[in-house]
Design a protein around this motif. Structure first.
Motif: not given
Length: 275
Positions: A127, A187, A192
């Motif tokens: 993230p 990812r 996300r």
């Protein structure tokens, strides 16, 4: 394809060349000339070669498994070891190329190189994937100013604008390939958030960059700046609307943010005259 050309292709020359060209033009705007200009271009270029080569060195096995025909290491046009050694050499060259401009500039460009590599590993699939873009793109114009004689401190608005532009570029860059990236294990934050969230993030960051470049410099904004801001306010919603009406990859929004990003780069280059 010759081995030398394959090695160049493995460095991701298009985005790297674009960043180097933009910072070189900014350097002209703030007053670099002659060898000073060459030195700035070389230092920035080394950061781009470093991140490109290290990226392909790290992703070699995954690129082979997914049959990436656009990756010279995956196709065997150049071996992984050569690309890894080239990435190491470029990484080590970054601080050395910054040293002639003084300690502050050398530290600044070294941090650009470090954060670029942190994107390659380990932040690319986390993230926090946007953080290296925010930091490195904010520090690049700071390096251009710090490398001037006397190491003048860069204005805050220039650093903020570069950071916002870098963050927007991260989301814009992955928009067309979100599904393909996710299928290969990437990812990062855009993946996300999904296509809709990434579109909004790219648009918001680039609009903020535009407004910072228009209203950040001292004095009244130029007519060109106001026109760019007005264009961004119109183009981004149109891109979003076209994207909602189309199926498949969000190409319309991608194109919209690329147009605004190009306007931002031109504003950034032009801002060199008021730094």
């Amino acid at each position: 394809m010759s081995r030398a050309l394959a090695l160049l292709r493995a460095s991701h020359p298009e985005p790297g060349g674009a960043v180097t060209a933009a910072m070189t033009l900014l350097a002209v705007g703030v007053g670099h000339r002659g060898w000073s200009l060459v030195g700035v271009a070389a230092a920035v270029g080394a950061t781009q070669l470093s991140v490109g080569w290290v990226n392909d060195w790290l992703d070699a096995d995954r690129d082979r498994r997914t049959g990436r025909a656009d990756k010279p290491v995956a196709t065997g046009a150049v071996d992984r070891r050569t690309v890894g050694l080239a990435g190491l050499a470029a990484s080590l060259a970054v601080p050395l190329l910054g040293l002639p401009f003084g300690a502050a500039a050398a530290v600044c460009i070294t941090l650009v190189g470090i954060f670029a590599l942190l994107y390659d590993w380990p932040l690319k699939s986390t993230p926090l994937s946007v953080v290296p873009y925010l930091v490195a793109f904010g520090l690049l114009p700071a390096f251009v100013v710090l490398s001037l004689l006397g190491s003048p401190w860069p204005p805050a608005w220039l650093v903020v604008a570069g950071s916002l532009l870098g963050g927007g570029a991260h989301f814009a860059n992955v928009l067309p390939d979100l599904a393909d990236d996710a299928a290969t294990g990437v990812r990062g934050l855009p993946h996300r958030l999904g296509a809709a969230g990434s579109q909004l993030a790219a648009a918001g960051l680039l609009l903020a960059a535009t407004l910072t470049l228009v209203f950040g410099p001292p004095g009244p904004p130029s007519w060109a700046g106001l026109a760019a801001a007005a264009a961004a306010v119109v183009i981004l919603p149109l891109g979003w609307y076209a994207g909602t009406r189309a199926r498949g990859r969000p190409v319309a929004m991608f194109r919209a943010v690329i147009v605004v990003a190009l306007c931002d780069v031109l504003l950034l280059i032009a801002s060199g005259r008021v730094v």
